[in-house]
Design an enzyme around this catalytic site. Structure first.
Site, PDB file in Angstrom:
ATOM      1  N   GLU A 252       0.829  -1.232   0.000  1.00 13.31           N
ATOM      2  CA  GLU A 252       0.000   0.000   0.000  1.00 13.31           C
ATOM      3  C   GLU A 252       0.852   1.267   0.000  1.00 13.31           C
ATOM      4  OE1 GLU A 252      -3.056  -0.158   3.054  1.00 13.31           O
ATOM      5  OE2 GLU A 252      -4.140  -1.713   1.964  1.00 13.31           O
TER       6      GLU A 252
ATOM      7  N   GLU B 215      -5.290  -8.329  -0.575  1.00 11.60           N
ATOM      8  CA  GLU B 215      -6.038  -8.095   0.670  1.00 11.60           C
ATOM      9  C   GLU B 215      -7.488  -7.892   0.282  1.00 11.60           C
ATOM     10  OE1 GLU B 215      -4.680  -5.212   3.580  1.00 11.60           O
ATOM     11  OE2 GLU B 215      -2.585  -5.687   3.095  1.00 11.60           O
TER      12      GLU B 215
ATOM     13  N   GLN C 190      -7.640 -11.238   7.111  1.00  7.56           N
ATOM     14  CA  GLN C 190      -6.444 -12.030   7.284  1.00  7.56           C
ATOM     15  C   GLN C 190      -6.875 -13.455   7.632  1.00  7.56           C
ATOM     16  OE1 GLN C 190      -3.491 -10.017   9.738  1.00  7.56           O
ATOM     17  NE2 GLN C 190      -3.892  -8.043   8.759  1.00  7.56           N
TER      18      GLN C 190
HETATM   19  O1  AHR Z   1      -5.194  -5.973   6.944  1.00  8.15           O
HETATM   20  C1  AHR Z   1      -5.104  -4.853   7.776  1.00  8.15           C
HETATM   21  C2  AHR Z   1      -4.397  -3.677   7.092  1.00  8.15           C
HETATM   22  O2  AHR Z   1      -5.216  -3.185   6.056  1.00  8.15           O
HETATM   23  C3  AHR Z   1      -3.100  -3.972   6.405  1.00  8.15           C
HETATM   24  O3  AHR Z   1      -2.021  -3.928   7.270  1.00  8.15           O
HETATM   25  C4  AHR Z   1      -3.001  -2.885   5.389  1.00  8.15           C
HETATM   26  O4  AHR Z   1      -2.257  -3.270   4.251  1.00  8.15           O
HETATM   27  C5  AHR Z   1      -4.447  -2.560   5.068  1.00  8.15           C
HETATM   28  O5  AHR Z   1      -4.680  -1.206   5.061  1.00  8.15           O
END
Ligand code: AHR
Length: 499
Positions: A176, A295, A349
């Site tokens: 990011e 993500e 996650q």
């Molecule tokens: O997954 C949580 C956070 O969300 C991660 O660290 C980041 O990449 C995103 O903004």
């Protein structure tokens, strides 16, 4: 309960979209909150194995059959020096971790992550630090992981107990980097110039690497999709994937609109696919770059992101409900419908932190989103079919009229097994559906699995872990190339077939 007009899904094994990349069924583990410590790794727990990995967590994650896991971050990555996390554990530094204001003990690092991947039978996707890290640091991690003994970092790995290279093929060039919140945030051009030079060094160590470039961290970013175009134009030949990130949620408590959120997801993926095509054409390139949604998840309820300088704080432990599970199912439908462009994805996650599994000291609970992921990971394989869907529509405040039925389908020539994935977005009405095979129909429906409920907010908790579970239903017959089903409101149904 009323019943909607009939929906039809036309399937034809000759009308295909693309191969379904197995890497679409990936996960993401970050040093954040209790994902690693107290989640995956907890050597003091009676539930841990001899390597400190939680046996119950490993068993649950194995059910999800992740084909790849991204690590170690996330925003954590941009302040992380990998050398802190290797070698004798009593020599590893305790550090203030700035992204989540936590204490990082470094007791889990690259080698422990490789052990975790081995225990799961999955591939690693390693990120390198583009915030405080140098291009040399990215390259030396490749040497540490992949080079045969005989040079400094490879010998260091051997001295740490791993004479055989780890053979890590998939890598992320930062995380990011478009976000002002990121440690060491860069403008697109500055990032891409650094990524290009890091990629050169990394690939000189190992030419088989597959590299993923940071794309926009969300479709709402003011720089979307210009960031992506700029970065791609500079790094096209050096990279293999463009990453995209998305988190969605029902912030307005408007379930009808929330269930139609794939409109936004389609917009994001279609815009980026168009950007890939544009850049490839502009550069007159023969090389291909694909999309990696590394993500993705529902995340809007749990917002505590500051660890107060403690170890393994409880951060963003989102509790998922039925409507969230239906959104996850539709997201995975979209993976199949855009299988030509999307070749990798990581559920963000995997444990405790916005995750399908929540742990406490005594065990774990499988959240609602666990089940749609498991069903797709198990049954979506081979080719994505271009299913033609005729469906009634319903009104939403946010998107106007939306289809009631959201669908995707797969067929695997090698095993002659097929699957159809169906979400009924209606909150109150059953939806009759006819499946119609236009090429040769399968001999039989081998399974029907369904997640459904009356209450969109129903969740699995430690007190009540089995509120939302998939049920196995009686399989309808296939007659005259057709099969009929009645989908209850707020439901996700998987039909598997074989010949
Ligand atoms: O997954 C949580 C956070 O969300 C991660 O660290 C980041 O990449 C995103 O903004």
């Amino acid at each position: 309960m009323t019943t909607l007009p009939l929906a039809r899904v036309y399937l034809d094994a000759n009308r295909t979209i693309s191969e379904i990349s197995p890497l679409l069924f990936g996960g993401f583990a970050e040093h954040m909150g209790r994902c690693i410590y107290q989640g995956i790794y907890d050597p003091a727990s009676p539930l841990a194995d001899e390597k400190g990995l939680r046996r119950d967590v490993i068993a649950a994650l194995k059910e999800l059959n992740f084909r790849i896991i991204r690590y170690p971050g996330g925003n954590f990555l941009s302040g992380y020096h990998w050398l802190d996390g290797v070698g004798p554990k009593d020599k590893r530094p305790r550090r203030r971790e700035l992204a989540w204001q936590s204490i990082e003990t470094n007791q889990f690092g690259v080698n422990e992550f490789m052990e975790f991947c081995r225990a799961l039978g999955t591939r690693p996707l390693l990120g390198t630090n583009f915030g405080t890290g140098s291009i040399e640091e990215s390259a030396s991690l490749v040497e540490y992981c992949n080079a045969a003994p005989g040079s400094a970092y490879a010998d260091l790995r051997a001295a740490h107990g791993y004479p055989e290279p780890h053979g890590v093929q998939y890598w992320c060039l930062g995380n990011e980097m478009d976000g002002p919140w990121q440690i060491g945030h860069l403008e697109a051009e500055a990032y891409a110039l650094k990524a290009r030079e890091a990629a050169k060094m990394m690939k000189w160590h190992d030419s088989s690497l597959k590299l993923s470039l940071c794309g926009s961290s969300g479709f709402g970013m003011p720089t979307f999709p210009e960031w992506d175009r700029t970065a791609l134009e500079i790094c096209w030949e050096q990279t293999d994937y463009l990453s995209l990130h998305t988190y969605v949620g029902n912030r307005e408590n408007d379930t009808a609109s929330y269930l139609a959120v794939p409109f936004d997801l389609e917009y994001q993926v279609d815009t980026l696919e168009a950007t890939l095509r544009y850049v490839k054409a502009k550069l007159r390139s023969k090389h291909d770059v694909f999309l990696s949604w590394d993500e993705w998840n529902v995340w809007y309820k749990a917002q505590n992101m500051q660890g107060g300088w403690t170890e393994a704080p409880h951060l963003i432990e989102e509790v998922y409900n039925l409507e969230d599970a239906l959104v996850v199912a539709q997201w995975m439908n979209l993976f199949l419908r855009r299988a030509q462009a999307l070749k990798m994805a990581c559920l963000a996650q995997i444990v405790n932190v916005i995750a399908p599994i929540l742990t406490d000291a005594n065990g774990l609970v499988k959240q609602t989103i666990f089940y749609p992921f498991r069903l797709f990971s198990q049954y979506a394989k081979g080719l994505a079919l271009d299913a033609l869907v005729q469906t009634p529509r319903y009104a939403t405040a946010k998107y106007g009229d939306a289809p009631v039925l959201d669908a995707s389908a797969s067929w695997d020539a090698a095993s002659d097994e097929g699957a159809v994935f169906l979400v009924n977005r209606s909150q109150s009405e059953s939806l009759p559906v006819e499946l119609i095979w236009q090429s040769q129909a399968p001999q039989r429906i081998s399974g029907v699995y369904q997640i459904a409920g009356d209450d969109p907010k129903a969740a699995n908790t430690f007190a009540s872990p089995n509120t939302i579970l998939p049920a196995s239903l009686a399989a309808p017959e296939i007659k005259d190339q057709r099969a009929a089903l009645l989908l209850p409101p707020l439901s996700f149904t998987v039909i598997t077939t074989n010949s």
